[in-house]
Write a protein that holds these residues in place. Structure first.
Motif, short mmCIF file in Angstrom:
data_model
loop_
_atom_site.label_atom_id
_atom_site.label_comp_id
_atom_site.label_asym_id
_atom_site.label_seq_id
_atom_site.Cartn_x
_atom_site.Cartn_y
_atom_site.Cartn_z
N GLU A 50 47.80 15.55 49.59
CA GLU A 50 47.51 14.30 50.44
C GLU A 50 47.65 14.67 51.89
OE1 GLU A 50 50.63 11.65 49.51
OE2 GLU A 50 49.51 11.04 47.55
N ALA A 51 48.28 15.61 52.38
CA ALA A 51 48.31 16.06 53.70
C ALA A 51 47.11 16.83 54.15
CB ALA A 51 49.60 16.68 53.94
N GLU A 52 46.74 17.56 53.12
CA GLU A 52 45.42 18.45 53.40
C GLU A 52 44.23 17.49 53.47
OE1 GLU A 52 44.94 21.63 53.96
OE2 GLU A 52 46.97 22.23 53.72
N GLY A 53 43.98 16.35 52.56
CA GLY A 53 43.17 15.38 52.48
C GLY A 53 43.18 14.75 54.02
N GLU A 54 44.23 14.53 54.34
CA GLU A 54 44.30 13.48 55.65
C GLU A 54 43.94 14.55 56.86
OE1 GLU A 54 47.35 10.79 58.30
OE2 GLU A 54 48.23 11.72 56.35
N LYS A 55 44.44 15.62 56.75
CA LYS A 55 43.91 16.46 57.90
C LYS A 55 42.58 16.83 58.00
CE LYS A 55 43.88 20.97 57.23
NZ LYS A 55 44.22 22.21 56.82
N ASP A 56 41.88 17.00 56.62
CA ASP A 56 40.40 17.03 56.39
C ASP A 56 39.75 15.75 56.97
OD1 ASP A 56 40.76 19.60 55.55
OD2 ASP A 56 40.73 18.98 53.27
N ILE A 86 40.76 13.73 59.39
CA ILE A 86 40.93 13.69 60.91
C ILE A 86 39.86 14.79 61.41
CG2 ILE A 86 42.51 14.17 62.58
CD1 ILE A 86 44.99 13.08 60.95
N GLU A 87 39.70 16.00 60.79
CA GLU A 87 38.91 16.84 61.38
C GLU A 87 37.51 16.40 61.27
OE1 GLU A 87 39.70 20.43 59.18
OE2 GLU A 87 41.64 21.06 60.51
N SER A 88 37.31 15.67 60.10
CA SER A 88 35.63 15.15 60.06
C SER A 88 35.52 14.25 60.88
CB SER A 88 35.64 14.72 58.64
OG SER A 88 34.50 14.24 58.43
N ARG A 89 36.60 13.28 61.30
CA ARG A 89 36.37 12.22 62.29
C ARG A 89 36.23 12.80 63.58
NH1 ARG A 89 40.15 9.51 59.16
NH2 ARG A 89 41.86 10.03 60.83
N ALA A 90 37.09 13.82 63.85
CA ALA A 90 36.89 14.44 65.24
C ALA A 90 35.28 15.06 65.48
CB ALA A 90 38.10 15.56 65.40
N GLU A 91 35.05 15.82 64.26
CA GLU A 91 33.62 16.39 64.47
C GLU A 91 32.63 15.43 64.59
OE1 GLU A 91 32.61 19.50 64.26
OE2 GLU A 91 34.83 20.41 64.37
#
Length: 321
Positions: free
Chosen positions: A224-230, A232-237
């Motif tokens: 779940e943390a990995e998914g949330e991190k991905d 966030i990274e996707s939104r940031a990109e």
């Protein structure tokens, strides 16, 4: 009847007997599941492994020993006949590496791979195999812990017993090949000890179950943390890309304004001032003063005044008078 006739008759009978012996002892058959060792005056000189009808010198010149090529089973520690099992606990009792007593019996699958060695290198090769099996299982159990012998270490013990037994058979060179070793039962010597060990085993299994559940929950949280991190990274990109595109658009607008400014600096400057005022004061009405003191209304126009005609310069001068 004369003596000559009697002797002639005996000679015919003897000859007939010899012919019968030669006829019935000069041929032998080997099945697909068999192998044969041909011996000349008791000395082995040829092994036949192909099936079919074969010729040999008549008895007593040559003899044939027929052996099976199939896999045999040696039962150590028990005996099974007609569906009934008889155990021999005294033979199966042995000490583990951590000084516990267990009862272990097993089955050894073996084959005859060299008929000559099997018949002549040992007086009783099956007894040699049995004694070697006992020595091998005791040696491996003696270097193993009781937990391994009773639970998850059985497969490794089987493999080690097979390797040790195979190496000893090669050393003894009696024509036997070990195919497989399978433990049948490894248990404690009395019921009270078995119950205590069962309780320990159940507790260990419960512990393993809890650990597996904890690891599963941990992995779920990590995923779940990995998914949330991905995410966030996707939104940031995405935001980064949007800002880059916006900046490129702003640069393009600025380049156009600059080009216009170079062509008409005064007009462009006034236009920028007016547009800035409209952006800063969106609800205000902007007026521009002309050279003679009059006012000229500039955008945005009052919606109520849009329907009225624009005043002429004469009307404005009369109003001024």
């Amino acid at each position: 009847m004369s003596v000559k006739r009697i002797m002639a008759g005996l000679g015919l009978i003897t000859t007939a007997i010899l012919l019968i012996i030669i006829l019935f002892t000069s041929w032998y058959t080997v099945d697909e599941s068999e192998q044969a060792l041909v011996m000349t005056f008791g000395e082995a000189n040829e092994t036949i492994t192909e099936s079919g009808l074969n010729f040999k010198m008549p008895w007593p010149i040559q003899q044939v020993e027929v052996l099976s090529k199939e896999t045999f089973s040696l039962q150590f520690g028990y005996e099974q006949e007609d569906g009934e099992i008889q155990s021999f606990p005294e033979e199966t009792k042995m000490i583990t590496g951590d000084e516990n007593i267990v009862l272990a019996d097993l089955v050894v699958q073996w084959k005859i791979v060299d008929a000559k060695k099997y018949l002549f290198h040992a007086e009783d090769p099956e007894e040699v195999l049995y004694d070697t099996t006992a020595a091998s299982i005791r040696s491996i159990i003696g270097s193993s812990e009781i937990d391994d012998a009773l639970t998850s270490g059985k497969a490794e013990i089987e493999l080690e017993v097979r390797d040790l037994l195979s190496s000893l058979m090669e050393k003894y060179d009696i024509g036997i090949s070990i195919q497989a070793v399978q433990l049948q039962d490894v248990e404690l010597p009395n019921e009270e000890v078995r119950q205590a060990f069962t309780a320990v085993t159940d507790a260990r299994e419960t512990m393993n179950t809890k650990e597996n559940q904890a690891n599963k929950y941990r992995n779920q949280l990590i995923n779940e943390a990995e998914g949330e991190k991905d995410a966030i990274e996707s939104r940031a990109e995405g935001e980064k890309t949007a800002r880059i595109e916006q900046a490129r658009g702003d640069v393009a607008i600025f380049d156009k304004l600059y080009a216009e400014y170079q062509t008409n600096p005064d007009i462009t400057r006034q236009r920028l001032i007016i547009e800035t005022l409209e952006e800063v004061l969106p609800n205000a009405e902007v007026y521009i003063m002309n050279d003679d003191g009059g006012t000229l209304k500039y955008l945005p126009l009052n919606p109520l005044e849009r329907s009225q005609p624009a005043p002429t310069e004469e009307a404005e001068s009369e109003e001024g008078q």
